[in-house]
Scaffold this motif. Structure first.
Motif, PDB file in Angstrom:
ATOM      1  N   SER A 163      21.660 127.869  -8.447  1.00 31.43           N
ATOM      2  CA  SER A 163      22.446 127.226  -9.296  1.00 31.43           C
ATOM      3  C   SER A 163      22.070 127.460 -10.732  1.00 31.43           C
ATOM      4  CB  SER A 163      22.908 126.062  -8.985  1.00 31.43           C
ATOM      5  OG  SER A 163      21.938 124.971  -9.245  1.00 31.43           O
ATOM      6  N   ASN A 164      20.628 127.331 -10.898  1.00 34.96           N
ATOM      7  CA  ASN A 164      19.935 127.064 -12.380  1.00 34.96           C
ATOM      8  C   ASN A 164      20.401 126.057 -13.058  1.00 34.96           C
ATOM      9  OD1 ASN A 164      18.227 129.404 -12.870  1.00 34.96           O
ATOM     10  ND2 ASN A 164      20.231 130.931 -13.007  1.00 34.96           N
ATOM     11  N   ASP A 165      20.861 124.978 -12.013  1.00 35.93           N
ATOM     12  CA  ASP A 165      21.084 123.651 -12.807  1.00 35.93           C
ATOM     13  C   ASP A 165      19.657 122.933 -13.626  1.00 35.93           C
ATOM     14  OD1 ASP A 165      23.459 123.386 -11.653  1.00 35.93           O
ATOM     15  OD2 ASP A 165      23.132 122.011 -10.171  1.00 35.93           O
ATOM     16  N   ASN A 166      20.018 122.584 -14.692  1.00 33.04           N
ATOM     17  CA  ASN A 166      18.653 122.269 -15.441  1.00 33.04           C
ATOM     18  C   ASN A 166      18.279 120.757 -15.067  1.00 33.04           C
ATOM     19  OD1 ASN A 166      17.098 121.007 -17.488  1.00 33.04           O
ATOM     20  ND2 ASN A 166      18.033 122.483 -19.210  1.00 33.04           N
ATOM     21  N   MET A 167      17.229 120.674 -14.599  1.00 30.85           N
ATOM     22  CA  MET A 167      16.662 119.472 -13.873  1.00 30.85           C
ATOM     23  C   MET A 167      15.825 118.462 -14.965  1.00 30.85           C
ATOM     24  SD  MET A 167      15.612 121.395 -10.433  1.00 30.85           S
ATOM     25  CE  MET A 167      14.384 120.083  -9.980  1.00 30.85           C
ATOM     26  N   GLY A 168      15.651 119.200 -16.279  1.00 31.97           N
ATOM     27  CA  GLY A 168      14.925 118.438 -17.175  1.00 31.97           C
ATOM     28  C   GLY A 168      13.311 118.910 -17.108  1.00 31.97           C
ATOM     29  N   LEU A 169      12.522 118.057 -17.703  1.00 29.67           N
ATOM     30  CA  LEU A 169      11.101 119.068 -17.834  1.00 29.67           C
ATOM     31  C   LEU A 169      10.548 118.797 -16.460  1.00 29.67           C
ATOM     32  CD1 LEU A 169       9.952 116.788 -20.822  1.00 29.67           C
ATOM     33  CD2 LEU A 169      10.549 119.120 -20.909  1.00 29.67           C
ATOM     34  N   ASN A 170       9.715 119.822 -16.241  1.00 22.09           N
ATOM     35  CA  ASN A 170       8.970 120.100 -15.281  1.00 22.09           C
ATOM     36  C   ASN A 170       7.577 119.291 -15.096  1.00 22.09           C
ATOM     37  OD1 ASN A 170       7.801 121.309 -12.878  1.00 22.09           O
ATOM     38  ND2 ASN A 170       7.113 123.133 -13.916  1.00 22.09           N
ATOM     39  N   VAL A 171       7.696 117.980 -14.795  1.00 18.14           N
ATOM     40  CA  VAL A 171       6.769 116.915 -14.844  1.00 18.14           C
ATOM     41  C   VAL A 171       6.462 116.327 -13.450  1.00 18.14           C
ATOM     42  CG1 VAL A 171       6.772 116.562 -17.306  1.00 18.14           C
ATOM     43  CG2 VAL A 171       8.441 115.394 -15.678  1.00 18.14           C
ATOM     44  N   VAL A 172       5.771 115.393 -13.457  1.00 19.63           N
ATOM     45  CA  VAL A 172       5.222 114.883 -11.981  1.00 19.63           C
ATOM     46  C   VAL A 172       5.863 113.698 -11.670  1.00 19.63           C
ATOM     47  CG1 VAL A 172       3.067 116.241 -11.696  1.00 19.63           C
ATOM     48  CG2 VAL A 172       3.058 113.915 -12.900  1.00 19.63           C
ATOM     49  N   TYR A 173       6.487 113.164 -12.688  1.00 18.25           N
ATOM     50  CA  TYR A 173       7.192 111.581 -12.926  1.00 18.25           C
ATOM     51  C   TYR A 173       8.586 111.843 -12.834  1.00 18.25           C
ATOM     52  CZ  TYR A 173       7.304 112.429 -17.855  1.00 18.25           C
ATOM     53  OH  TYR A 173       7.366 112.794 -19.087  1.00 18.25           O
ATOM     54  N   GLY A 174       9.131 110.653 -12.158  1.00 18.71           N
ATOM     55  CA  GLY A 174      10.593 111.032 -12.149  1.00 18.71           C
ATOM     56  C   GLY A 174      11.109 111.417 -10.682  1.00 18.71           C
ATOM     57  N   THR A 175      12.288 111.286 -10.516  1.00 20.00           N
ATOM     58  CA  THR A 175      12.934 111.922  -9.397  1.00 20.00           C
ATOM     59  C   THR A 175      14.365 112.658  -9.558  1.00 20.00           C
ATOM     60  OG1 THR A 175      11.954 110.134  -7.958  1.00 20.00           O
ATOM     61  CG2 THR A 175      13.823 111.419  -6.978  1.00 20.00           C
ATOM     62  N   THR A 190      22.746 124.188  -0.653  1.00 21.93           N
ATOM     63  CA  THR A 190      24.101 124.691  -0.285  1.00 21.93           C
ATOM     64  C   THR A 190      23.848 126.086   0.296  1.00 21.93           C
ATOM     65  OG1 THR A 190      24.592 125.662  -2.438  1.00 21.93           O
ATOM     66  CG2 THR A 190      25.099 123.310  -2.049  1.00 21.93           C
ATOM     67  N   ASP A 191      22.983 126.734   0.167  1.00 17.65           N
ATOM     68  CA  ASP A 191      22.843 128.283   0.808  1.00 17.65           C
ATOM     69  C   ASP A 191      21.475 128.620   0.538  1.00 17.65           C
ATOM     70  OD1 ASP A 191      23.607 130.862   1.692  1.00 17.65           O
ATOM     71  OD2 ASP A 191      25.399 130.866   0.669  1.00 17.65           O
ATOM     72  N   SER A 192      21.198 129.967   1.179  1.00 15.05           N
ATOM     73  CA  SER A 192      19.908 130.293   1.236  1.00 15.05           C
ATOM     74  C   SER A 192      19.337 130.427  -0.244  1.00 15.05           C
ATOM     75  CB  SER A 192      19.651 131.638   2.069  1.00 15.05           C
ATOM     76  OG  SER A 192      18.296 132.171   1.798  1.00 15.05           O
ATOM     77  N   ASP A 193      18.402 129.658  -0.411  1.00 11.44           N
ATOM     78  CA  ASP A 193      17.798 129.525  -1.855  1.00 11.44           C
ATOM     79  C   ASP A 193      18.688 129.192  -2.875  1.00 11.44           C
ATOM     80  OD1 ASP A 193      15.335 129.769  -3.310  1.00 11.44           O
ATOM     81  OD2 ASP A 193      15.616 131.832  -4.093  1.00 11.44           O
ATOM     82  N   TYR A 194      19.592 128.462  -2.703  1.00 14.17           N
ATOM     83  CA  TYR A 194      20.802 128.034  -3.700  1.00 14.17           C
ATOM     84  C   TYR A 194      20.447 126.493  -3.539  1.00 14.17           C
ATOM     85  CZ  TYR A 194      24.627 128.320  -6.615  1.00 14.17           C
ATOM     86  OH  TYR A 194      25.397 128.283  -7.623  1.00 14.17           O
ATOM     87  N   TYR A 195      20.068 125.974  -4.728  1.00 16.43           N
ATOM     88  CA  TYR A 195      20.083 124.475  -4.763  1.00 16.43           C
ATOM     89  C   TYR A 195      21.100 123.963  -5.882  1.00 16.43           C
ATOM     90  CZ  TYR A 195      16.073 125.037  -1.633  1.00 16.43           C
ATOM     91  OH  TYR A 195      15.487 125.435  -0.651  1.00 16.43           O
ATOM     92  N   VAL A 196      21.425 122.703  -5.815  1.00 18.90           N
ATOM     93  CA  VAL A 196      22.405 121.904  -6.824  1.00 18.90           C
ATOM     94  C   VAL A 196      21.847 120.672  -6.880  1.00 18.90           C
ATOM     95  CG1 VAL A 196      24.361 123.413  -6.439  1.00 18.90           C
ATOM     96  CG2 VAL A 196      24.153 121.451  -5.202  1.00 18.90           C
ATOM     97  N   ILE A 197      22.000 120.031  -8.236  1.00 17.72           N
ATOM     98  CA  ILE A 197      21.668 118.585  -8.334  1.00 17.72           C
ATOM     99  C   ILE A 197      22.881 117.888  -7.849  1.00 17.72           C
ATOM    100  CG2 ILE A 197      21.469 116.809 -10.163  1.00 17.72           C
ATOM    101  CD1 ILE A 197      20.256 118.853 -12.266  1.00 17.72           C
ATOM    102  N   ASP A 198      22.412 116.744  -7.145  1.00 16.92           N
ATOM    103  CA  ASP A 198      23.422 116.071  -6.186  1.00 16.92           C
ATOM    104  C   ASP A 198      22.898 114.369  -6.166  1.00 16.92           C
ATOM    105  OD1 ASP A 198      25.516 114.839  -4.715  1.00 16.92           O
ATOM    106  OD2 ASP A 198      25.157 116.484  -3.256  1.00 16.92           O
ATOM    107  N   THR A 199      23.541 113.983  -6.992  1.00 14.85           N
ATOM    108  CA  THR A 199      22.862 112.529  -7.206  1.00 14.85           C
ATOM    109  C   THR A 199      23.683 111.485  -5.904  1.00 14.85           C
ATOM    110  OG1 THR A 199      25.018 111.929  -8.569  1.00 14.85           O
ATOM    111  CG2 THR A 199      22.999 112.368  -9.489  1.00 14.85           C
ATOM    112  N   THR A 200      24.562 112.232  -5.223  1.00 12.46           N
ATOM    113  CA  THR A 200      24.881 111.359  -3.911  1.00 12.46           C
ATOM    114  C   THR A 200      24.042 111.548  -2.622  1.00 12.46           C
ATOM    115  OG1 THR A 200      25.993 113.193  -2.972  1.00 12.46           O
ATOM    116  CG2 THR A 200      27.295 111.832  -4.607  1.00 12.46           C
ATOM    117  N   CYS A 201      22.730 112.491  -2.807  1.00 10.78           N
ATOM    118  CA  CYS A 201      22.006 112.608  -1.886  1.00 10.78           C
ATOM    119  C   CYS A 201      21.078 111.402  -1.685  1.00 10.78           C
ATOM    120  CB  CYS A 201      20.829 113.687  -2.131  1.00 10.78           C
ATOM    121  SG  CYS A 201      21.622 115.368  -1.894  1.00 10.78           S
ATOM    122  N   PRO A 202      20.687 110.753  -0.505  1.00 13.36           N
ATOM    123  CA  PRO A 202      20.091 109.579  -0.269  1.00 13.36           C
ATOM    124  C   PRO A 202      18.730 109.572  -0.746  1.00 13.36           C
ATOM    125  CG  PRO A 202      20.360 111.012   1.781  1.00 13.36           C
ATOM    126  CD  PRO A 202      21.045 111.614   0.867  1.00 13.36           C
TER     127      PRO A 202
END
Length: 343
Positions: free
Chosen positions: A313-325, A331-343
């Protein structure tokens, strides 16, 4: 050959011809050398102009501040590749103590002047404290969205501040309470006017006692709400010159002036597996919750100019750092999306 020997006419002719040929060859080599020097010299002269590809940056201090406050930021950008003629420090006629709507109109004049001077279509606004509000007002209400590529807001009282003993100034009356008419109007509809055409970043610190609580500096819908925390977190005045915060700003600017490639392109045919954009309702799939760095290391995301982008998806997750979540759903093979509803 004996010193008193004489050349025959034929021999002299052949030697003269050789002399002339050698002279012509030497001249040709000299011309090539001059051309090579000229080309090398031209390349050396042209190289520094690469920095001019950055949009001009206008750096603006807060209430009662002066342009001197922004000099460390300006020096930091220049030391990291920004051309000096693309960097500007400025404040309005009142040093951000007047009605911020008036300051915004003055900002519009400055933006137009910088665009005319540099030939740039858009500028980056790097703002601090009260000027974060004047800049957003300009973008929202004065057609600034057409002239601003990126908005950077340091320690802004975007939702008011509890440290509001400054109300001798008109601007402080406007941000001294989250319920002020100015802030209600500014934050109505969207807190990031012009987005996504304008990229938004905010920076705040847990050590800030001026813009309080420190989360007042966040903007809903911003591309990046960056937080400095821990023992080394800077205060309200230190954040605009702190190396870590400035590095984060530089990475953000570069990431958003050079958009990541590889985003799936809509087609008229049936999308192939692995390129179907997610639906508005996240489909069922495995969830992963970890730092951006851990996501990249696990192969769910990839690094791009210091930022973590979700694979597929190329969703921008923010800085590539070790802190934060960050929560990702596959959603598919090697396809990921940001989903704040995830537990």
């Amino acid at each position: 050959m004996p010193a008193n020997s004489r050349l025959s006419p034929t021999t002299g002719t052949r030697q003269g011809r050789r002399t002339r040929l050698l002279a012509a060859a030497s001249a040709a080599l000299a011309a090539v050398a001059v051309t090579a020097v000229a080309l090398t010299s031209g390349a050396a002269t042209a190289a520094p102009t690469a920095a001019a590809t950055h949009d001009p940056v206008i750096m603006i201090p807060g209430m009662t501040g002066t342009t001197i406050n922004m000099d460390p930021m300006k020096s930091n950008l220049q030391a990291n590749g920004w051309a000096a003629n693309r960097l500007f420090t400025w404040t309005d006629s009142s040093r951000m103590t007047q009605d911020l709507a008036v300051a915004a109109r003055e900002l519009g004049t400055k933006v137009d002047q910088v665009r005319a001077q540099t030939g740039a279509a858009k500028v980056v606004l790097a703002t601090w404290s009260a000027s974060t509000l004047a800049a957003r007002y300009y973008i929202k209400n004065l057609n600034g969205a057409d002239k601003v590529s990126q908005y950077i807001g340091y320690a802004g009282p975007q939702h008011g501040t509890n440290n509001n003993g400054c109300q001798v100034y008109v601007s402080c009356q406007q941000f001294g309470s989250a319920n002020s008419a100015f802030l209600r109007a500014l934050n109505s509809g969207t807190e990031v006017p012009g987005h996504p055409g304008v990229a938004y970043m905010t920076l705040r610190s847990t050590a800030d006692i001026n813009a309080t609580p420190y989360d007042t500096a966040k903007l809903a819908g911003a591309d990046e709400n960056y937080l400095r925390s821990g023992p080394g977190a800077p205060d309200h005045f230190g954040i605009i010159k702190e190396a870590t915060a400035l590095a984060a700003m530089r990475a953000f600017i570069i990431a958003h002036e050079n958009p990541p490639t590889g985003t799936p392109t809509p087609t008229t045919g049936t999308p192939t597996s692995g390129t179907t954009p997610p639906t508005t309702t996240p489909p069922a799939g495995a969830c992963f919750s970890s730092s951006n760095y851990a996501h990249v290391q696990a192969g769910r995301a990839h690094n791009n100019y210091g930022y973590a982008l979700a694979n597929g998806s190329n969703d921008n997750m923010g800085l590539n750092v070790v802190y934060g979540t960050t929560k990702l759903r596959q959603t598919d093979s090697d396809y990921y999306v940001i989903d704040t509803t995830c537990p």
